[in-house]
Design a protein around this motif. Structure first.
Motif, short mmCIF file in Angstrom:
data_model
loop_
_atom_site.label_atom_id
_atom_site.label_comp_id
_atom_site.label_asym_id
_atom_site.label_seq_id
_atom_site.Cartn_x
_atom_site.Cartn_y
_atom_site.Cartn_z
N THR A 50 27.72 -19.19 -23.15
CA THR A 50 26.94 -17.17 -22.10
C THR A 50 26.34 -17.40 -23.41
O THR A 50 25.65 -16.81 -24.50
N THR A 51 25.56 -16.26 -22.97
CA THR A 51 24.65 -14.96 -23.83
C THR A 51 25.29 -13.23 -23.70
O THR A 51 25.98 -13.71 -21.84
N SER A 52 25.31 -12.85 -24.25
CA SER A 52 25.41 -11.73 -23.95
C SER A 52 24.76 -10.56 -24.64
O SER A 52 23.85 -10.76 -25.15
N PHE A 53 25.02 -9.49 -24.13
CA PHE A 53 23.90 -7.85 -24.63
C PHE A 53 23.81 -7.87 -25.94
O PHE A 53 22.82 -7.32 -26.44
N SER A 54 24.18 -8.57 -27.42
CA SER A 54 23.54 -7.86 -28.31
C SER A 54 22.60 -9.03 -29.12
O SER A 54 21.69 -9.03 -29.69
N SER A 84 30.26 -15.95 -26.39
CA SER A 84 32.02 -15.92 -25.98
C SER A 84 31.74 -15.45 -25.02
O SER A 84 30.80 -14.35 -24.21
N LYS A 85 32.60 -15.95 -24.15
CA LYS A 85 32.87 -15.97 -22.64
C LYS A 85 33.82 -14.08 -23.10
O LYS A 85 32.62 -12.93 -21.78
N ALA A 86 34.32 -13.68 -23.58
CA ALA A 86 34.31 -12.01 -24.19
C ALA A 86 33.53 -11.26 -23.64
O ALA A 86 32.98 -10.02 -23.42
N LEU A 87 32.56 -11.50 -24.73
CA LEU A 87 31.68 -11.10 -24.97
C LEU A 87 30.44 -10.94 -24.00
O LEU A 87 29.87 -10.05 -23.72
N ALA A 88 30.64 -11.89 -22.68
CA ALA A 88 29.64 -11.77 -21.86
C ALA A 88 30.13 -10.84 -21.09
O ALA A 88 29.43 -10.35 -20.36
N TYR A 89 31.79 -10.82 -20.53
CA TYR A 89 32.25 -9.87 -19.87
C TYR A 89 32.20 -8.43 -20.17
O TYR A 89 31.94 -7.70 -19.40
N ILE A 90 31.87 -8.48 -21.58
CA ILE A 90 32.15 -7.31 -21.93
C ILE A 90 30.05 -6.68 -21.30
O ILE A 90 30.13 -5.48 -21.18
N THR A 91 29.68 -7.56 -21.69
CA THR A 91 28.00 -7.62 -21.47
C THR A 91 28.20 -7.14 -20.00
O THR A 91 26.95 -5.95 -19.80
N TYR A 92 28.37 -7.54 -18.93
CA TYR A 92 28.14 -8.23 -17.89
C TYR A 92 28.70 -6.87 -17.07
O TYR A 92 27.76 -5.66 -15.97
N ILE A 93 30.23 -6.63 -17.37
CA ILE A 93 30.73 -5.20 -16.77
C ILE A 93 30.15 -3.88 -17.33
O ILE A 93 30.61 -3.05 -16.31
N GLY A 94 29.97 -3.90 -18.64
CA GLY A 94 29.91 -2.46 -19.13
C GLY A 94 28.22 -3.09 -18.48
O GLY A 94 27.48 -0.84 -17.50
N VAL A 95 27.05 -3.72 -18.44
CA VAL A 95 25.89 -3.63 -17.88
C VAL A 95 26.14 -2.85 -16.02
O VAL A 95 25.29 -2.09 -15.50
N ALA A 96 26.84 -3.37 -15.57
CA ALA A 96 26.69 -3.12 -14.16
C ALA A 96 27.42 -1.87 -13.98
O ALA A 96 27.15 -1.14 -13.34
N ASN A 129 26.18 -0.19 -26.24
CA ASN A 129 25.15 -0.04 -25.97
C ASN A 129 24.98 -0.22 -24.02
O ASN A 129 24.46 -0.32 -23.31
N SER A 130 25.99 -1.42 -23.85
CA SER A 130 25.45 -1.97 -22.34
C SER A 130 26.39 -0.53 -21.82
O SER A 130 25.51 -0.56 -20.34
N GLN A 154 25.71 2.42 -22.04
CA GLN A 154 25.31 3.76 -22.41
C GLN A 154 25.42 4.86 -21.07
O GLN A 154 24.90 5.91 -21.36
N GLY A 155 24.96 4.31 -20.05
CA GLY A 155 24.14 5.27 -18.72
C GLY A 155 25.41 5.49 -18.89
O GLY A 155 25.69 6.50 -17.80
N PHE A 156 26.76 4.99 -19.00
CA PHE A 156 27.94 5.93 -18.69
C PHE A 156 28.23 6.91 -19.35
O PHE A 156 28.64 8.52 -18.82
N PHE A 157 28.05 6.84 -20.94
CA PHE A 157 27.69 8.13 -21.13
C PHE A 157 26.58 9.59 -21.23
O PHE A 157 27.24 10.08 -21.31
N ILE A 158 25.47 9.19 -20.74
CA ILE A 158 24.49 9.42 -20.61
C ILE A 158 25.27 10.22 -18.84
O ILE A 158 25.47 11.37 -18.75
#
Length: 868
Positions: A526-530, A540-552, A792-793, A795-799
């Motif tokens: 898979t591909t991640s935000f990093s 890494s699947k875990a990294l991909a899940y972090i990315t997609y959930i965080g970006v969503a 960083n995925s 970041q929108g939540f923190f803003i």
């Protein structure tokens, strides 16, 4: 080669016809049929002689184009499908373009030179295939040698590449001459000790004497001094002294000797079999259309000299360099089964079972330039360019290329191999290429991504398989035989070219239930935000899940942030009693809105790019290019607007007695916020010389391996993060210096509390978490990539949290709007209650803390609410 030539006759009623429109129409018709056409598909072309005679490197080359009477239009030159007018460092043109001058020729200047003139109907092209002879390398061994002054004979050898003749010269007198390799036996006189300089130069080419590559010198000194080692060619030497000599007949290169035990012992052999050496020189100027013939010659040469080749590390390395070059050239064409068969026949010889000692020598060290890794890379690259369906079987290599629809499986037919590859499901019909190797375990290094050298605890205990699919597949399994039953702790690994080692990420081991001595590997990637800042590909699947959930989550929060800003815009940007405060508040919210918009669009582009990557094995340049461009642009816009927010705070904190007009500030902000990112994004596209070097092959993002285009994002982003960090430090210093008591709550007067609050509030607005990108750039460490992706995925939540919800002014305005809406509803339903019936706990707590009275506020606005 490969063209279709059609003869035709046109019967017409006039001798003066304009075929331009007709030719254009025919060209377009052919293109719609999928036929690839040249730049000038309809033209009158004639082979001519712009120049005659042999051409050599560093000479100036003048080419004259003579215009016939029927073609008097402007002249344009094309050199190997490129416009020489764009490269004034190598070419010059006369005023009317009739003369093209190549300033300092080299082998790379070989190719087709075309002079194009426009007639009334079609272009008229004069052309010539020009060959610049290979630059000769004259080898004479050590340039300074000592021999005994006892009347013995000195032997001097000189060698040059095939196609040239050489001669030995002493004091301008030719001593001996011959072909590409000659020996001079020069007698010395007993007692007559002296120094003499001998020159080996190209024979019958006086015009090249001005160029240093045309000669090489050896200084010979005769002496009566005692030495430990002696040889008629190498000369005299003392213990541990090193000397270089020419290889034996049939080989090209040098051997390094060391004086040991009163004799010269070879310590480094750089001798390449002469026939392979000549092919290596030929491949440097090889044209794409010449690949089939060249590969046939290479395959034949390796087959006929397999014993000498497998015992010579330098020859094996040279063959790998040739194969790597062929794989690189193949990216501009398609490779048929005949060429690939010759390619794999050559590979089969250099990876045969009796070459393990040679490969151990070549694999010393741990850089990506290891010969074995270059070989593996070249095999992967050329397998991307195969066409048609076919199978190839060699002694230790099996290739199968076929089209699959739903599922696919294949079992090795090689001796002592039962490796099985299974692809359980394929989304769409696609072509798959499988190459199985049974002897690469003797070739490839065993280091993993954490090792600095060859790891004695690791062994490649089975076959090596190369799989190429035109689209991404979610799962693939491999069943391998375990060749050594005594080994334990099996791992399923793939070679990670980015990390330069065997990597198990995305692969897991499943022992076979019914068969002993067999291991099943299942892999998915898979591909991640990093990837945004990292040249490393972390699967890494875990990294991909972090990315997609965080970006969503981030995208949802950014949309909510923009909705809230729309609701409270007028109240929070224009109601301050102070003009400076109103101005500052306005600019702060302008920056915040543009940060949210830029990040939202950039995240949308990221999701689109990730979807494209997930669908395709090799990144589609056509589909990825727009997504990458807009992703690059809007992520840069995000950083430049964060820079504007930081500079605005700096301006208001430090320059307290000056004020810039709102219009001027807005103009500067939008020019910097969007103009600078657009300029960088456009320059990046223009400077990468084609989409293949603009887009990464691993993901829908900027390229790193070929063009380092990723730096066009990383450098501006990290520079802005550094500036924003400096601004934050300055602001904290100013606050602490002025004192914090007047601006904080009674329970928050402690300096550390103030610092903590400021850092928490300003970090997402200033993008300081992107500083972890430095870690992802220099390290493949999993933890660093997880921290980067997580922070960083989101970041929108923190803003939304720190830039909107915890802004007291926005909370008051929202509370006022909410209370007015409830009050209006109560009036319309006959309720006598003047205050809101309910409110969130968070709002109530914050309102009391800031001394804000809901009832009083709503009472003063009853009339306006009633009117509404």
């Amino acid at each position: 080669p490969g063209s279709v030539i059609a003869d035709y006759t046109i019967s017409a009623t006039s001798n003066n016809l304009d075929f331009t429109a007709a030719n254009t129409a025919v060209s377009e018709s052919l293109k719609t049929k999928g036929i690839v056409l040249a730049e000038n598909p309809f033209s009158r072309s004639e082979q001519t002689d712009f120049t005659t005679g042999n051409l050599y490197p560093l000479q100036k080359l003048d080419l004259n184009c003579i215009q016939p009477d029927f073609a008097k239009g402007p002249i344009k030159w094309i050199v190997n499908n490129k416009d020489p007018a764009l490269d004034n460092t190598r070419y010059t043109l006369s005023n009317n373009n009739s003369t093209l001058t190549v300033k300092n020729t080299s082998e790379s200047d070989s190719g087709r030179y075309s002079c194009i003139m426009q007639t009334n109907t079609i272009p008229y092209i004069q052309w010539q295939n020009i060959i610049i002879n290979q630059r000769p390398t004259i080898i004479v061994g050590d340039e300074y040698r000592v021999f005994p002054c006892d009347g013995s004979t000195v032997q001097l050898r000189c060698s040059v590449v095939a196609g040239y003749n050489v001669e030995w010269v002493l004091n301008d007198t030719v001593q001996t001459s011959g072909c590409s390799e000659i020996i001079l036996n020069h007698p010395t006189k007993s007692g007559d000790c002296k120094e003499e300089t001998f020159t080996c130069r190209l024979k019958d080419l006086p015009q090249l004497l001005a160029y240093s590559y045309s000669w090489s010198r050896v200084t010979v000194k005769t002496s009566t001094e005692n030495y430990d080692c002696r040889d008629e060619e190498i000369g005299l030497g003392k213990t541990n002294e090193k000397k270089t000599a020419i290889c034996r007949t049939g080989f090209k290169g040098t051997i390094t000797y060391r004086c040991e035990s009163r004799g010269w012992t070879p310590v480094q052999d750089n001798c390449v079999l002469e026939v392979i050496f000549n092919l290596k020189n030929r491949v440097e100027t090889l044209l794409v259309v010449e690949i089939p013939g060249f590969m046939a010659n290479l395959s034949s040469a390796t087959s006929q000299n397999n014993v000498n080749i497998t015992q010579s590390p330098a020859t094996v390395q040279t063959i790998v360099d040739i194969l790597f070059k062929i794989a690189d050239l193949s990216q501009a064409t398609l490779i048929n089964s005949i060429v690939m068969e010759n390619y794999l026949k050559t590979v089969n010889i250099i990876v045969s079972g009796n070459v393990s000692d040679t490969w151990n020598t070549l694999n010393k060290g741990n850089t990506t330039e290891n010969t074995s890794i270059r070989l593996l890379s070249s095999i992967e690259n050329i397998s991307d360019r195969l066409k048609d369906e076919f199978t190839i079987n060699e002694t230790s290599i099996q290739l199968n290329r076929s089209t699959i629809k739903n599922s696919f499986s294949i079992t090795s037919t090689l001796p002592n191999s039962t490796t099985e590859i299974v692809i359980p499901q394929v989304p769409n019909e696609t072509t798959v290429t499988i190459i199985i190797f049974t002897t690469l375990d003797n070739v490839l290094p065993t280091r993993d991504t954490n090792n600095d050298s060859r790891n004695s605890d690791l062994n490649i205990n089975g076959d090596v398989v190369v799989v190429k699919v035109n689209q991404t597949i979610n799962n693939i399994s491999f069943a391998f035989d375990i060749t050594d039953q005594s080994l334990g702790n099996p791992q399923c690994v793939f070679w990670n070219f980015s990390l330069d080692g065997w990597d198990s990420t995305g692969c897991k081991v499943k022992p076979s239930v019914n068969e002993t001595g067999k291991i099943t590997c299942e892999c998915d990637h898979t591909t991640s935000f990093s990837i945004l800042m990292s040249p490393f590909s972390i699967d890494s699947k875990a990294l991909a899940y972090i990315t997609y959930i965080g970006v969503a989550i981030s995208m949802a929060c950014l949309i909510l942030c923009l909705i809230i800003e729309t609701i409270v815009w007028k109240s929070v940007t224009g109601n301050d009693s102070s003009a400076r405060n109103s101005y500052t508040s306005y600019m702060r919210h302008v920056s915040l809105v543009n940060i949210a918009v830029s990040l939202l669009i950039a995240n949308i582009c990221f999701i689109i790019g990730a979807a494209i990557t997930d669908q395709e094995q090799s990144t589609s340049v056509g589909r990825c290019s727009p997504a990458v461009f807009f992703m690059h642009f809007f992520y840069l816009a995000l950083f430049f607007w964060m820079l504007i927010s930081a500079l605005l705070l700096f301006y208001c904190t430090v320059m307290v007695f000056t004020q810039m007009s709102r219009a001027r500030m807005m103009a500067i902000a939008f020019i910097v916020g969007y103009g600078a990112p657009l300029l960088i994004a456009v320059i990046t596209v223009a400077s990468t010389a084609g989409p293949q070097k603009y887009i990464s092959q691993r993901a829908c993002w900027l390229n790193w391996d070929e063009s380092k285009a990723l730096l066009a994002f990383v450098i501006p982003a990290l520079t802005i993060v550094a500036i924003n960090l400096v601004v934050l430090i300055v602001v904290l210093y100013k606050m602490l210096r002025r004192g914090v008591g007047a601006t904080t709550q009674p329970d928050e007067k402690h300096a550390l509390v103030v610092i903590a609050r400021c850092v928490a509030f300003l970090t997402p607005i200033f993008g300081l978490t992107w500083g972890f990108g430095i870690g992802t750039m220099v390290s493949p460490d999993y933890g660093v990539h997880v921290v980067f992706a997580l922070l960083n995925s989101l970041q929108g939540f923190f803003i939304l949290l720190f830039g909107t919800f915890l802004d007291s002014k926005i909370r008051k305005t929202l509370a006022r709007r909410l209370s007015l809406r409830n009050l209006t509803s109560s009036i319309h339903t006959g309720s006598t209650s003047a205050g809101p019936s309910s409110s969130s706990g968070l709002l109530r707590r914050k309102q009391k803390r800031n001394g804000y009275n809901i009832s009083a506020a709503t009472s003063s606005n009853i009339s306006s609410a009633s009117n509404t």
